[in-house]
Scaffold this active site. Structure first.
Site, mmCIF file in Angstrom:
data_model
loop_
_atom_site.group_PDB
_atom_site.id
_atom_site.type_symbol
_atom_site.label_atom_id
_atom_site.label_comp_id
_atom_site.label_asym_id
_atom_site.label_seq_id
_atom_site.Cartn_x
_atom_site.Cartn_y
_atom_site.Cartn_z
ATOM 1 C CE LYS A 73 0.668 5.497 7.720
ATOM 2 N NZ LYS A 73 -0.572 5.956 8.411
ATOM 3 N N GLY A 99 0.829 -1.204 0.000
ATOM 4 C CA GLY A 99 0.000 0.000 0.000
ATOM 5 C C GLY A 99 0.857 1.245 0.000
ATOM 6 C CB THR A 124 5.662 3.048 1.120
ATOM 7 O OG1 THR A 124 5.866 4.199 0.298
ATOM 8 C CG2 THR A 124 5.463 1.833 0.232
ATOM 9 C CB VAL A 125 1.732 -0.100 3.992
ATOM 10 C CG1 VAL A 125 1.541 -1.224 5.017
ATOM 11 C CG2 VAL A 125 1.134 1.202 4.515
ATOM 12 C CG ASP A 175 -10.286 9.026 6.384
ATOM 13 O OD1 ASP A 175 -11.205 9.227 5.555
ATOM 14 O OD2 ASP A 175 -9.111 8.787 6.052
ATOM 15 N N GLY A 220 0.580 5.886 0.411
ATOM 16 C CA GLY A 220 -0.151 7.132 0.580
ATOM 17 C C GLY A 220 0.710 8.276 0.106
#
Length: 491
Positions: A42, A19, A25-26, A135, A21
């Site tokens: 993360k 993943g 980064t994950v 969120d 953002g």
């Protein structure tokens, strides 16, 4: 094509990127000294972080330090070096709810209920800590799959705040598609914004798309500003309980939206019988009481207690991933079901004889089992119950809707005697929907006493009937699974 080089993180071996953002980064990784311990790391790039992003990150870490719940992603550790901040998280092996919905197109109502039940358990925990997530969206609801059992966990607390029900804010937070109207319109808002987001998630689970799906932010904002009514897709079919919760969550005006207490108590979610450790303990306690009542020949009480315990046990059974534990629990539950059915059949036989005036046959084994129910219930003789009901009907004539509701409840009991459990439950619900509010307004006196007793009796009957219907569904599902396995073997 060259394979991208993965960064080096002390103490961990990174396996793959899962993943990303704007600033993070994950990666999936494991500890170097324990390859079985799979985690998600993360990695946040500190360079270029704005002040607000840094504050959000600090808030997220501080929250995850204290938030420990079965349906919230656990933070295992955090550390940093000159360039990065590393947050070590529990690894969720089945992706997120957004991907799951896309894979299935839309979810069956019972699957939606299970995920919402897990989400609401986590939200109840957050409310107890005055935390508002801000969120909530399918991408932030991660899934763990163990055997065939899915567990949902809330992730990404980067926008979360400590916010009580009375606190209000103005700043814009969240993802537009799941953002409550009061945030988007820059009005004052409070923790109820999370409930709107839950409503949008629920809608997307059931119908495969969000209620205000739009191509642009401007188009989305226009729909919300116009307060366009949210409509169910044509041809869609959901239960009344499901529709009621969905509609009450997606109220544009926060004061018209249901409260958190109403949400947690809603019939569709049925948190009272959710598969939790506390509810397992309740189920065990109810079984002890059922056995004790059975031994004292208080058979009607025993029957209701067995049924009440099944309402707790069956969700726990369906949620159990360990096959050995599941089979052991299934065997125990089958014993409770068998005894409850014996008591139910005996009760029905007694009620039929009361209706027809027949005497029990000396060769009737059901009647022999039933004889204690006719004479040894712990709630007093059935004759008195019938007299009390007739008196209540006479007293109820002076109040609008009371007598018709009592007649509907009486019809429910007749359906129960006939073994028509679905119709019986429907009639019990219709009757109680009218009688319970009337009881709240009833002044002290003989009529209130009789009404309370009748409502209590029918509530127990309704719960017991619902337990039997759930039990039948479980048995039918098991039979279908068994038939499917047999067909596979034949093929």
């Amino acid at each position: 094509m060259s394979v991208p080089t993965l960064p080096s993180v002390e103490g961990y071996l990174l396996l793959e990127k899962i993943g990303a953002g704007s600033f993070s980064t994950v990666y999936r990784a494991f500890k170097r000294d324990d390859k079985r311990d799979i985690v998600a790391i993360k990695c946040v790039d500190k360079t270029g972080l704005s002040k607000s992003t840094q504050d959000n990150l600090i808030t997220e870490i501080n929250l995850l330090k204290i938030l420990k719940h079965d349906h919230i992603v656990e933070m295992r550790d955090f550390f940093w070096d000159e360039r990065h901040i590393y947050i070590v998280m529990e690894y969720c092996n089945a992706g997120d709810l957004s991907s799951f919905i896309k894979q299935k197109s839309k979810l069956a109502e019972n699957v939606c209920r299970k995920f919402l039940q897990q989400l609401s358990l986590a939200l109840r925990y957050l409310r107890n800590h005055n935390v508002c997530h801000m969120d909530l969206k399918p991408q932030n609801l991660l899934l763990i799959k163990t055997k065939s059992v899915f567990t949902l966990k809330i992730a990404d607390f980067g926008l979360a705040q400590f916010l009580s029900s009375d606190d209000t804010k103005h700043s814009i937070r969240g993802s537009p598609l799941y953002m409550a109207p009061e945030i988007l319109l820059r009005h004052k808002y409070d923790a109820r914004v999370d409930l709107w987001s839950v409503g949008v998630i629920m809608y997307e689970c059931l119908f495969g798309k969000a209620p205000y799906s739009s191509n642009t932010f401007a188009e989305l904002a226009e729909k919300i500003k116009d307060m366009r009514p949210i409509q169910l897709p044509k041809g869609s079919h959901i239960s009344e309980e499901c529709k009621d919760l969905l509609v009450r969550l997606l109220k544009h005006e926060p004061n018209e939206r249901l409260t958190f207490d109403e949400f947690f108590a809603h019939e569709f979610l049925d948190l009272e019988h959710a598969p939790t450790k506390e509810n397992f303990d309740k189920a065990v306690e109810l079984i002890y009481k059922a056995v004790e009542a059975d031994q004292k020949a208080c058979h009607r009480d025993a029957y209701h207690l067995y049924c009440e315990s099944l309402r707790y046990f069956i969700p726990i059974l369906t949620n159990e991933a360990n096959l050995a534990k599941k089979e052991a629990l299934r065997l125990r539950i089958n014993e409770y079901i068998k005894r409850a059915e014996q008591l139910k059949d005996a009760s029905v036989a007694v009620d039929r004889r009361k209706t027809t005036g027949d005497e029990p046959s000396t060769t009737d084994t059901t009647a022999k089992v039933a004889s204690p129910l006719a004479s040894s219930t712990c709630n007093g003789p059935d004759k008195n119950v019938a007299i009390d009901f007739q008196e209540l009907c006479v007293l109820g004539r002076s109040t609008a809707n009371m007598l018709p509701a009592l007649e509907i409840g009486d019809v429910a009991e007749q359906y129960l005697v006939e073994g028509n459990y679905e119709l019986a439950l429907e009639k019990f619900k219709s009757s109680l929907k009218v009688l319970v509010p009337l009881l709240k307004k009833e002044p002290p006196g003989r009529r209130k006493e009789l009404l309370y007793k009748q409502i209590d009796k029918w509530m127990k009957e309704a719960e017991s009937t619902k337990a039997f219907l759930i039990t039948q569904d479980m048995e039918n599902t098991a039979e279908r699974a068994s038939e499917s396995q047999e067909q596979c073997l034949i093929q």
